[in-house]
Design an enzyme around this catalytic site. Structure first.
Site, PDB file in Angstrom:
ATOM      1  N   GLU A   1       0.586  -1.316  -0.061  1.00  0.00           N
ATOM      2  CA  GLU A   1      -0.184  -0.062  -0.132  1.00  0.00           C
ATOM      3  C   GLU A   1       0.883   1.042  -0.047  1.00  0.00           C
ATOM      4  OE1 GLU A   1      -3.070   0.209  -0.543  1.00  0.00           O
ATOM      5  OE2 GLU A   1      -3.364  -2.125  -0.693  1.00  0.00           O
TER       6      GLU A   1
ATOM      7  N   HIS B   1       2.143   2.198  -3.403  1.00  0.00           N
ATOM      8  CA  HIS B   1       0.788   2.995  -4.353  1.00  0.00           C
ATOM      9  C   HIS B   1       1.041   4.288  -3.769  1.00  0.00           C
ATOM     10  CE1 HIS B   1      -1.288  -0.539  -6.031  1.00  0.00           C
ATOM     11  NE2 HIS B   1      -1.569  -0.926  -4.871  1.00  0.00           N
TER      12      HIS B   1
HETATM   13 ZN   LIG Z   1      -2.533  -2.828  -4.498  1.00  0.00          ZN
END
Ligand SMILES: [Zn+2]
Length: 373
Positions: free
Chosen positions: A74, A77
């Site tokens: 995460e 990202h």
């Molecule tokens: Zn992802």
């Protein structure tokens, strides 16, 4: 849903939070891994008899490592998003992985593809590093460590592949949408990608049902819901996009004074057919707002005695006339309030209701027709 979470640390200024469901899922994952230790050992070409640690302890360590891997996925990202100028409010780890709370979606398809690819890329590289570089280096270590390195590598590669499935709103689905968006509008691309995502979810759910895979059915369900929500948001953005608050607000604001009685207010509501008013004090300053909802349970006797000031709901949510309509809409849905006060330089200049916002839809149709002529 996201309120029931706890901040555990900050990475690059982004709070990392864990959702309460995490407290259930962590022991559950530990248990699932523990019951499969024998099978995992055989997959890793390790004799299960050589595994010394209690399977539950190995399961727990691996479950924690898995969630740390998801966190880094995460964060990957988020770091790309931040580079592209999108503010990440927080990352919440929950039942099925993580969710990054962003201020806005990326509108540029290339940026979106980059951001969507960053997470799976991390999982792939990290998994590959463990499986193909670290694992051959630790052949002399004890069975427990070899097993954990193998499984963590394996699960990270699985995570990468699973996230790359074109099941919108997964990472793969987002990459697919950006590729389609290069050829058509963001909205049309979302429509196509969500249709593919939904079809995928249905197939996955059906497969899970046939083979009694409950987790697969659960994931399919979440993908389906996610795809529907994403489509809705994209539609809203498309409709509200061209407008600002000032384009749709009601400018002639009728206010009521806070010292009038409830029965006077009711008469006014019936006469003017309004279900809510901004409330001003004796000097004319905005002090709150009152709606039919606030007074509907007041008995007839009290209506004569009570003043508006005693019953009005005081939390005013305000917007600026130059604010985007889509932002105002999000504010309204977040606060679950049906009307926003439009305030400029401290002065109430208008009011924006749910029905004002809904007019955007008709206006957009008219606008599109005009532009297509
Ligand atoms: Zn992802």
């Amino acid at each position: 849903m996201l309120k029931s979470s706890l901040t555990i640390m900050k990475v690059a200024g982004i709070p990392i939070r864990i959702h309460v469901s995490f407290l259930i899922i962590l022991p559950f994952f530990s248990w699932v891994i523990a019951t499969n230790i024998g099978q995992i050992a055989r997959m890793a070409a390790i004799d299960p008899g050589n595994v010394a640690l209690n399977p539950l302890i190995i399961g727990f360590i691996l479950a924690v490592m898995l969630f740390i891997s998801v966190t880094f996925h995460e964060i990957s990202h988020s770091l790309v998003a931040q580079k592209k100028g999108i503010k990440i409010n927080s990352i919440t780890l929950m039942l099925l992985g993580g969710v990054a709370q962003m201020d806005d979606d990326l509108q540029n398809p290339k940026d979106e593809a980059l951001m969507a690819a960053a997470g799976p890329l991390f999982s792939l590289i990290f998994g590959g590093l463990l499986l193909f570089i670290i694992r051959p280096m630790i052949t002399g270590f004890n069975a427990d460590i070899r097993l954990m390195v193998y499984y963590l590598g394996y699960i990270n590669i699985f995570l990468a592949i699973f996230n790359l499935l074109p099941a919108f709103p997964s990472d793969g689905g987002r990459i697919l949408r950006s590729l389609i968006a290069l050829k058509t509008s963001h909205y049309k691309a979302t429509k196509i990608a969500t249709a593919i995502g939904k079809a995928f979810a249905l197939l996955m759910g059906f497969y899970g049902f046939l083979y009694g895979q409950i987790i697969l059915m659960l994931i399919a369900f979440f993908i389906y819901i996610g795809a529907s929500q994403e489509k809705e948001t994209s539609l809203m953005r498309d409709v509200f996009g061209p407008f600002k608050v000032k384009d749709l607000m009601t400018e002639k604001v009728i206010t009521v004074r806070e010292d009038i009685t409830i029965s006077e207010l009711l008469d006014k509501m019936l006469k003017e057919k309004h279900s809510g008013y901004p409330v001003v004090d004796s000097e004319g300053n905005l002090s709150g707002c009152v709606t039919l909802e606030d007074i509907k349970d007041i008995s007839e006797q009290s209506q004569e005695l009570k003043s508006v000031e005693e019953v009005m709901a005081c939390n005013i949510i305000s917007v600026h006339p130059e604010e985007d309509l889509f932002e105002a809409f999000k504010k309204m849905s977040r606060s679950e309030i049906g009307r926003l006060m439009v305030i400029e330089d401290g002065e109430l200049i208008g009011i924006l209701t749910r029905s004002d916002i809904m007019k955007a839809h008709q206006l957009k149709i008219v606008k599109d027709k005009k532009e297509n002529k």
